[in-house]
Design an enzyme around this catalytic site. Structure first.
Site, PDB file in Angstrom:
ATOM      1  N   SER A  84       0.832  -1.208   0.000  1.00 15.46           N
ATOM      2  CA  SER A  84       0.000   0.000   0.000  1.00 15.46           C
ATOM      3  C   SER A  84       0.869   1.262   0.000  1.00 15.46           C
ATOM      4  O   SER A  84       1.849   1.355   0.747  1.00 15.46           O
ATOM      5  CB  SER A  84      -0.891  -0.009   1.253  1.00 15.46           C
ATOM      6  OG  SER A  84      -1.543   1.232   1.397  1.00 15.46           O
ATOM      7  N   ASN A 126      -7.202   0.021   1.027  1.00 23.07           N
ATOM      8  CA  ASN A 126      -6.582   0.078   2.348  1.00 23.07           C
ATOM      9  C   ASN A 126      -7.194   1.246   3.129  1.00 23.07           C
ATOM     10  O   ASN A 126      -7.233   2.374   2.630  1.00 23.07           O
ATOM     11  CB  ASN A 126      -5.062   0.248   2.178  1.00 23.07           C
ATOM     12  CG  ASN A 126      -4.316   0.297   3.490  1.00 23.07           C
ATOM     13  OD1 ASN A 126      -4.600   1.116   4.353  1.00 23.07           O
ATOM     14  ND2 ASN A 126      -3.339  -0.574   3.652  1.00 23.07           N
ATOM     15  N   ASN A 176      -5.384  -0.894   7.819  1.00 25.00           N
ATOM     16  CA  ASN A 176      -4.045  -0.459   8.239  1.00 25.00           C
ATOM     17  C   ASN A 176      -4.073  -0.098   9.719  1.00 25.00           C
ATOM     18  O   ASN A 176      -4.680   0.893  10.106  1.00 25.00           O
ATOM     19  CB  ASN A 176      -3.609   0.750   7.392  1.00 25.00           C
ATOM     20  CG  ASN A 176      -2.157   1.141   7.649  1.00 25.00           C
ATOM     21  OD1 ASN A 176      -1.481   0.528   8.478  1.00 25.00           O
ATOM     22  ND2 ASN A 176      -1.675   2.155   6.945  1.00 25.00           N
ATOM     23  N   CYS A 210       0.450   2.311  10.651  1.00 25.23           N
ATOM     24  CA  CYS A 210       1.199   3.459  10.124  1.00 25.23           C
ATOM     25  C   CYS A 210       2.075   4.047  11.222  1.00 25.23           C
ATOM     26  O   CYS A 210       1.582   4.392  12.287  1.00 25.23           O
ATOM     27  CB  CYS A 210       0.254   4.530   9.592  1.00 25.23           C
ATOM     28  SG  CYS A 210       1.170   5.986   9.052  1.00 25.23           S
ATOM     29  N   GLY A 241      12.672  -0.764   2.501  1.00 24.47           N
ATOM     30  CA  GLY A 241      13.754  -1.056   1.560  1.00 24.47           C
ATOM     31  C   GLY A 241      14.643  -2.198   2.026  1.00 24.47           C
ATOM     32  O   GLY A 241      14.343  -2.882   3.016  1.00 24.47           O
ATOM     33  N   GLY A 281       8.632  -6.450   2.630  1.00 23.82           N
ATOM     34  CA  GLY A 281       9.711  -5.786   3.343  1.00 23.82           C
ATOM     35  C   GLY A 281      11.005  -5.972   2.568  1.00 23.82           C
ATOM     36  O   GLY A 281      11.621  -7.032   2.615  1.00 23.82           O
TER      37      GLY A 281
HETATM   38  O1  RRO Z   1       1.489   7.725   4.942  1.00 26.89           O
HETATM   39  C1  RRO Z   1       2.420   7.304   5.652  1.00 26.89           C
HETATM   40  O2  RRO Z   1       3.168   8.053   6.273  1.00 26.89           O
HETATM   41  C2  RRO Z   1       2.654   5.861   5.832  1.00 26.89           C
HETATM   42  C3  RRO Z   1       1.671   4.928   6.034  1.00 26.89           C
HETATM   43 BR1  RRO Z   1      -0.146   5.324   5.938  1.00 26.89          BR
HETATM   44  C4  RRO Z   1       2.026   3.584   6.315  1.00 26.89           C
HETATM   45  O3  RRO Z   1       1.200   2.683   6.536  1.00 26.89           O
HETATM   46  N1  RRO Z   1       3.356   3.283   6.371  1.00 26.89           N
HETATM   47  C5  RRO Z   1       4.295   4.205   6.173  1.00 26.89           C
HETATM   48  O4  RRO Z   1       5.485   3.888   6.253  1.00 26.89           O
HETATM   49  N2  RRO Z   1       3.947   5.498   5.902  1.00 26.89           N
END
Ligand code: RRO
Length: 310
Positions: free
Chosen positions: A17, A99, A127, A130, A216, A242
């Protein structure tokens, strides 16, 4: 063909996502994108109930073997998504997984109900992981809170419900198990690892959101260990991700129990990464099954079964 929660997918490679903007890619590549879509299903960027602007810049830091993001969930909100994005995403030649994230049970419930009502959407990914907004991560790190949330929203949809887990927790397998017990049809992991970067010029945090999420190559071994731990604990399908950049990385995640594998950060470097990883994986699987067959048909060494005489 792969069966994933009742969806028939052409191969096991999907996107993580928020790592591939299919609408922008269609603008850039035209119908060629539809003819050679890189993923067997498409996962949308996270949407929230209300529109969000996201975190203040800077939002990215390039680390030695990965990237730290502090994007902060900018999106048009549920209605903007349904009105503006969904008509475009519905034209993609693959199943659409939307998502969603909410800051309360009531918000998540509204999102799930609204998404459930749209036949263009094949599945929902929730989700709870985050790293750049407080509430999502708090819920996703605690088995009891996550179980309560999933139990509350599960009856609101008959679409497959995938729960996206955070690696930023003491026991990811316990969280996955709680999601499964509460009715999740699948789990996906890992989201980004909480990380930080310092501005070398003034010693202050580089990212506008202060901390961010690392993705990464740097996180690939962490992902592998967590996917393996989760796959051992749950019976539902696992989407592993990942640091996947090559077929061999996907093969490793499948070897430890993933049903599907998502490509994330690599999409920013190579928008065709999904196709490449899927093709590389297929070659590895064909080569693997050829050598397994050879082993099976190889003459077995003769064993003297008469151990008792000596
Ligand atoms: O938008 C983000 O900052 C973000 C989200 Br929603 C997420 O699920 N994972 C991420 O690393 N950044």
């Amino acid at each position: 063909m792969i069966d994933f929660c009742g969806l028939r997918l052409a191969h096991p490679i999907i996107n993580g996502s928020g790592t591939f903007d299919a609408i922008a890619a269609r603008r850039a590549f035209g119908d060629e994108l539809l003819a050679r879509f890189p993923f067997s299903a498409f996962v949308s960027k996270t949407i929230t109930l209300a529109p969000r602007e996201g975190n203040p810049p800077p939002r990215l830091w390039e680390a030695q073997a990965g990237m730290i993001n502090s994007i902060g969930l900018p999106n048009r909100g549920l209605h903007g998504y349904l009105e503006h994005d969904l008509p475009h995403l519905a034209q993609l030649p693959v199943a659409l997984i939307t998502n969603v994230m909410g800051s309360s049970e009531a918000e998540v419930a509204q999102l799930v109900e609204a998404v459930d009502a749209r036949p263009e959407i094949a599945a929902i990914e929730l989700n709870v992981s985050c790293p750049n907004v407080k509430t999502g991560l708090d819920i996703g790190a605690d088995p009891a809170s996550l179980g309560a949330l999933v139990r509350a929203v599960r009856p609101l949809t008959r679409k497959p419900l995938i729960v996206k887990l955070t690696p930023n927790t003491a026991d990811v397998a316990a969280v996955a198990s709680a999601a499964e017990a509460a009715g999740a049809d699948a789990v996906s992991l890992i989201n980004t690892l909480r990380a930080m970067a310092i501005n070398p010029l003034d010693g202050t945090p580089w990212l506008g959101g202060r901390t961010g999420g690392m993705s990464g190559p740097a996180i690939r071994s962490v992902a592998l260990a967590q996917v393996a731990a989760v796959a051992l604990r749950v019976g539902v399908p696992v989407v592993g991700m990942g640091g996947v950049a090559h077929g061999t990385h996907a093969k490793d995640l499948i070897a430890v129990g993933a049903t599907l594998v998502a490509v994330g950060t690599e999409n920013f470097r190579d928008p065709c990464a999904g196709t490449r990883v899927a093709e590389e994986l297929k070659s590895l699987q064909i080569a693997g099954s050829a050598s397994t067959n050879m082993n099976v048909s190889e003459p077995q060494p003769e064993v003297d079964a008469d151990y008792g005489d000596s």
